[in-house]
Design a protein around this motif. Structure first.
Motif, PDB file in Angstrom:
ATOM      1  N   PRO A 144       8.110 -51.822 -28.290  1.00  0.00           N
ATOM      2  CA  PRO A 144       8.154 -51.980 -29.811  1.00  0.00           C
ATOM      3  C   PRO A 144       9.166 -51.076 -30.166  1.00  0.00           C
ATOM      4  CG  PRO A 144       5.894 -51.342 -28.713  1.00  0.00           C
ATOM      5  CD  PRO A 144       6.777 -51.556 -27.512  1.00  0.00           C
ATOM      6  N   PHE A 147       9.191 -47.199 -30.681  1.00  0.00           N
ATOM      7  CA  PHE A 147       9.535 -46.375 -29.572  1.00  0.00           C
ATOM      8  C   PHE A 147      11.204 -46.071 -29.398  1.00  0.00           C
ATOM      9  CE2 PHE A 147       5.178 -47.795 -27.335  1.00  0.00           C
ATOM     10  CZ  PHE A 147       4.633 -46.848 -27.948  1.00  0.00           C
ATOM     11  N   LYS A 164      12.665 -41.988 -19.708  1.00  0.00           N
ATOM     12  CA  LYS A 164      11.305 -41.368 -20.514  1.00  0.00           C
ATOM     13  C   LYS A 164      10.668 -42.358 -21.398  1.00  0.00           C
ATOM     14  CE  LYS A 164      11.332 -37.035 -19.049  1.00  0.00           C
ATOM     15  NZ  LYS A 164      10.334 -35.962 -19.006  1.00  0.00           N
ATOM     16  N   VAL A 165      11.444 -43.183 -21.888  1.00  0.00           N
ATOM     17  CA  VAL A 165      11.049 -44.366 -22.799  1.00  0.00           C
ATOM     18  C   VAL A 165      10.570 -45.779 -22.398  1.00  0.00           C
ATOM     19  CG1 VAL A 165      10.960 -45.359 -25.214  1.00  0.00           C
ATOM     20  CG2 VAL A 165      11.667 -42.868 -24.644  1.00  0.00           C
ATOM     21  N   PRO A 168       8.728 -46.038 -18.819  1.00  0.00           N
ATOM     22  CA  PRO A 168       7.032 -46.025 -19.060  1.00  0.00           C
ATOM     23  C   PRO A 168       6.571 -47.116 -20.074  1.00  0.00           C
ATOM     24  CG  PRO A 168       8.370 -44.077 -20.039  1.00  0.00           C
ATOM     25  CD  PRO A 168       9.310 -44.877 -19.068  1.00  0.00           C
ATOM     26  N   ALA A 169       7.297 -47.476 -20.638  1.00  0.00           N
ATOM     27  CA  ALA A 169       6.901 -48.433 -21.863  1.00  0.00           C
ATOM     28  C   ALA A 169       6.802 -49.882 -21.215  1.00  0.00           C
ATOM     29  CB  ALA A 169       7.890 -48.481 -23.175  1.00  0.00           C
ATOM     30  N   TRP A 245      -2.492 -42.553 -18.449  1.00  0.00           N
ATOM     31  CA  TRP A 245      -2.468 -42.869 -19.773  1.00  0.00           C
ATOM     32  C   TRP A 245      -2.762 -44.476 -19.848  1.00  0.00           C
ATOM     33  CZ3 TRP A 245       1.457 -46.465 -20.552  1.00  0.00           C
ATOM     34  CH2 TRP A 245       2.597 -46.321 -19.564  1.00  0.00           C
TER      35      TRP A 245
ATOM     36  N   PHE B  69       6.114 -43.500 -37.975  1.00  0.00           N
ATOM     37  CA  PHE B  69       5.778 -44.810 -37.982  1.00  0.00           C
ATOM     38  C   PHE B  69       4.260 -45.106 -38.010  1.00  0.00           C
ATOM     39  CE2 PHE B  69       9.524 -44.717 -35.782  1.00  0.00           C
ATOM     40  CZ  PHE B  69      10.314 -45.534 -36.516  1.00  0.00           C
ATOM     41  N   TYR B  72       2.556 -47.151 -33.143  1.00  0.00           N
ATOM     42  CA  TYR B  72       3.248 -46.582 -31.893  1.00  0.00           C
ATOM     43  C   TYR B  72       3.975 -45.227 -32.341  1.00  0.00           C
ATOM     44  CZ  TYR B  72       2.995 -51.289 -30.670  1.00  0.00           C
ATOM     45  OH  TYR B  72       2.456 -52.706 -30.435  1.00  0.00           O
ATOM     46  N   PHE B  75       4.297 -41.346 -28.102  1.00  0.00           N
ATOM     47  CA  PHE B  75       4.443 -42.173 -26.796  1.00  0.00           C
ATOM     48  C   PHE B  75       3.068 -41.943 -25.976  1.00  0.00           C
ATOM     49  CE2 PHE B  75       9.192 -40.414 -27.360  1.00  0.00           C
ATOM     50  CZ  PHE B  75       9.534 -41.762 -27.915  1.00  0.00           C
ATOM     51  N   PRO B  76       2.653 -43.084 -25.745  1.00  0.00           N
ATOM     52  CA  PRO B  76       1.407 -42.996 -25.268  1.00  0.00           C
ATOM     53  C   PRO B  76       1.390 -42.403 -23.645  1.00  0.00           C
ATOM     54  CG  PRO B  76       1.642 -45.307 -25.685  1.00  0.00           C
ATOM     55  CD  PRO B  76       2.755 -44.198 -26.137  1.00  0.00           C
ATOM     56  N   TRP B  77       2.678 -42.489 -22.974  1.00  0.00           N
ATOM     57  CA  TRP B  77       2.506 -41.960 -21.680  1.00  0.00           C
ATOM     58  C   TRP B  77       2.814 -40.490 -21.466  1.00  0.00           C
ATOM     59  CZ3 TRP B  77       5.524 -45.496 -24.040  1.00  0.00           C
ATOM     60  CH2 TRP B  77       6.770 -45.410 -24.327  1.00  0.00           C
ATOM     61  N   LEU B  78       3.240 -39.846 -22.634  1.00  0.00           N
ATOM     62  CA  LEU B  78       3.415 -38.408 -22.577  1.00  0.00           C
ATOM     63  C   LEU B  78       2.229 -37.769 -23.251  1.00  0.00           C
ATOM     64  CD1 LEU B  78       7.251 -38.126 -23.966  1.00  0.00           C
ATOM     65  CD2 LEU B  78       6.317 -38.140 -21.716  1.00  0.00           C
ATOM     66  N   PHE B  86       9.606 -33.544 -26.637  1.00  0.00           N
ATOM     67  CA  PHE B  86      10.731 -34.663 -26.213  1.00  0.00           C
ATOM     68  C   PHE B  86      12.133 -34.535 -26.927  1.00  0.00           C
ATOM     69  CE2 PHE B  86      12.738 -38.857 -26.755  1.00  0.00           C
ATOM     70  CZ  PHE B  86      12.636 -39.430 -25.462  1.00  0.00           C
ATOM     71  N   TYR B 116      -3.535 -37.248 -23.580  1.00  0.00           N
ATOM     72  CA  TYR B 116      -2.732 -38.196 -23.975  1.00  0.00           C
ATOM     73  C   TYR B 116      -3.212 -38.852 -25.252  1.00  0.00           C
ATOM     74  CZ  TYR B 116      -0.892 -38.010 -19.335  1.00  0.00           C
ATOM     75  OH  TYR B 116      -0.302 -37.838 -17.918  1.00  0.00           O
TER      76      TYR B 116
END
Lengths: 251, 231
Positions: A144, A147, A164-165, A168-169, A245, B69, B72, B75-78, B86, B116
């Motif tokens: 997306p 991100f 880091k983006v 993982p995305a 996650w 926004f 999203y 960040f879902p992974w952090l 970040f 998370y």
């Protein structure tokens, strides 16, 4: 307990039917030995030590090939998915190689690398790279924009954005790609050990075929299948542990 | 002196003109809400301000800006803590920890540091996103319908919380929403965007700090009707 039972019960029923068919001589018992005979062959393979040494040889070739192919697939996929200039150069090459059945390269690999471990590892990596690349490529393309825009506002480092983006995305896609690749890697290890090997489960199966030891052959096939299931289960388990996650996102 | 200046801003997507010759300015610390129907160009306007999409015309914006926004957002992974951290690479580790702790407290996310986003509610995720932006200390915050997906009660709570945060930090906020009530409650000015142009501007004179009660005032409803008609 219920879970284990649910897993074992269908196998038990299949073994029962199989034993019945074999003992009732519905098919030739020589060509279709009963489970008890296969089990005895399995025990014999353990006792003589060939099973573990074959498993060890097959597994390490497979894991190194899987690792090499996956790392390459991920790195190339991230780049082709995000960097248009490089993608327009690399993607056509990959698209020509990708439809090749990976096993078709084995004769060429034997000529290039001989019959050593390098040939087998190369063959596995070749089979693994494409499913991992394709999934990573699609995953990296579908990130997306929110991100990427957020990252752009918060950091100027391209490496950090990739690490880091973008990585993982794209992880849910990469995980799916590696699971497909695990199945491919088992095909590749089997076929590459059939032709020109002196150890490994594929070699054991081919030797058993030459000596008409169908019990040993079926036992080795079961071990190969069980190893495939085990590696896949371990992979799923470790991704859940490493990326907690992912499960939350799927919910 | 204006902090944001926009002159003759136009954005095209394919053959379609999304924004057509927009004039806009905002002062430091101002809270500007932009309302408009679907497809009026609200989100495109923010994306052009942020420099995410190609445009023609002149846009003067501070270099350091944040954007929130609706989807999203975090960040879902952090984890919450990692999300807020970040953008803090330039700070020393101790200072980073201090900034993160301050924003976790401000965002009322104590106890959720290691969670998370998938474990949080919609409102909490939006607070993480704002905390992450504020920790980076932007001069301008661009907010693209951040509360659009929240239920009415959470949305009201988030509005009051954002007012508190804005009062404390006095950042310039450009807030896009389709919710007129939300726009009037929070903003100094409400601009109506229609077919790619700002067609009307409403000054909101309610005294600050504003509380929920003003939403039941006659003046509030009159303004709501006027803006509704303008959209």
């Amino acid at each position: 307990m219920k879970k284990i039972l649910r897993f074992i019960l269908p196998i038990f029923i299949v073994a029962l039917v199989w034993g019945f068919i074999s003992r009732a001589s519905i098919v030739n018992p020589f060509l279709f030995p009963p489970p008890s005979k296969v089990f005895l062959a399995f025990l014999e393979m353990i006792r003589s030590g060939v099973l573990f040494s074959d498993m060890k040889d097959s597994l390490w070739r497979l894991l190194i090939g899987l690792l090499l192919g996956s790392v390459l697939g991920i790195v190339i996929g991230l780049i082709t998915g995000r960097v248009k200039k490089i993608s327009s150069f690399i993607v056509p090459i990959i698209q020509v190689l990708r439809p090749l059945p990976p096993v078709a390269i084995i004769p060429l690999v034997i000529v290039w690398f001989g019959i050593g471990d390098g040939a087998k590892i190369f063959s596995i990596a070749f089979g693994v790279i494409f499913p991992v690349w394709l999934n990573t490529h699609i995953g990296a393309q579908q990130i997306p924009e929110a991100f990427l825009w957020t990252a752009k506002l918060l950091t100027k480092s391209t490496i950090k954005t990739f690490r880091k983006v973008i990585l993982p995305a794209a992880t849910p896609f990469i995980v799916a790609g590696i699971r497909t690749a695990i199945a491919v890697s088992f095909v590749m290890i089997f076929v590459s050990e059939l032709a020109g090997a002196s150890s490994g489960l594929g070699y054991r199966i081919s030797i058993a075929q030459l000596s008409y030891r169908l019990d040993e052959m079926i036992a080795a096939l079961f071990v190969l299948g069980a190893l495939g299931a085990l590696v896949d289960m371990l992979f799923v388990y470790s991704t859940k542990k490493i990326f907690p996650w992912l499960k939350l996102e799927n919910k | 002196m204006n902090q944001i200046e926009v002159e003759n801003l136009a954005v095209k997507k394919g053959d379609a003109s999304i924004l057509k010759g927009i004039e806009f300015s905002a002062k430091q610390g101002e809270f500007v809400a932009i309302v408009g129907g679907s497809g009026s160009g609200k989100t495109t306007f923010l994306q052009a301000l942020a420099g995410f999409i190609p445009f023609s015309g002149k846009v003067i914006m501070p270099e350091n800006k944040g954007m929130i926004f609706q989807q999203y957002a975090a960040f879902p992974w952090l984890t919450v803590r990692e999300n807020i951290m970040f953008g803090l690479d330039k700070h020393a580790p101790e200072q980073r920890e201090k900034i993160v702790a301050e924003h976790i407290r401000l965002s009322r996310l104590e106890g959720k540091e290691n969670d998370y986003p998938g474990q949080l509610s919609g409102g909490q995720i939006q607070r993480v996103a704002l905390a992450r932006s504020l920790a980076h200390d932007p001069e301008v915050l661009l907010m693209d319908e951040p509360y659009g997906a929240l239920d009415a009660y959470t949305r009201d709570q988030m509005q009051e919380w954002l007012m508190d945060v804005w009062t404390k930090y006095k950042k310039t906020i450009i807030f896009v929403t389709h919710n007129i009530e939300e726009a009037i409650f929070m903003a100094d000015r409400v601009l109506v965007l229609k077919e790619g142009k700002f067609t009307e501007e409403f000054k909101i004179e309610f005294k600050r700090p504003r509380k929920e009660e003003i939403k039941f005032m006659e003046e509030f409803n009159r303004m709501k009707k006027e803006i509704y008609r303008a959209i």
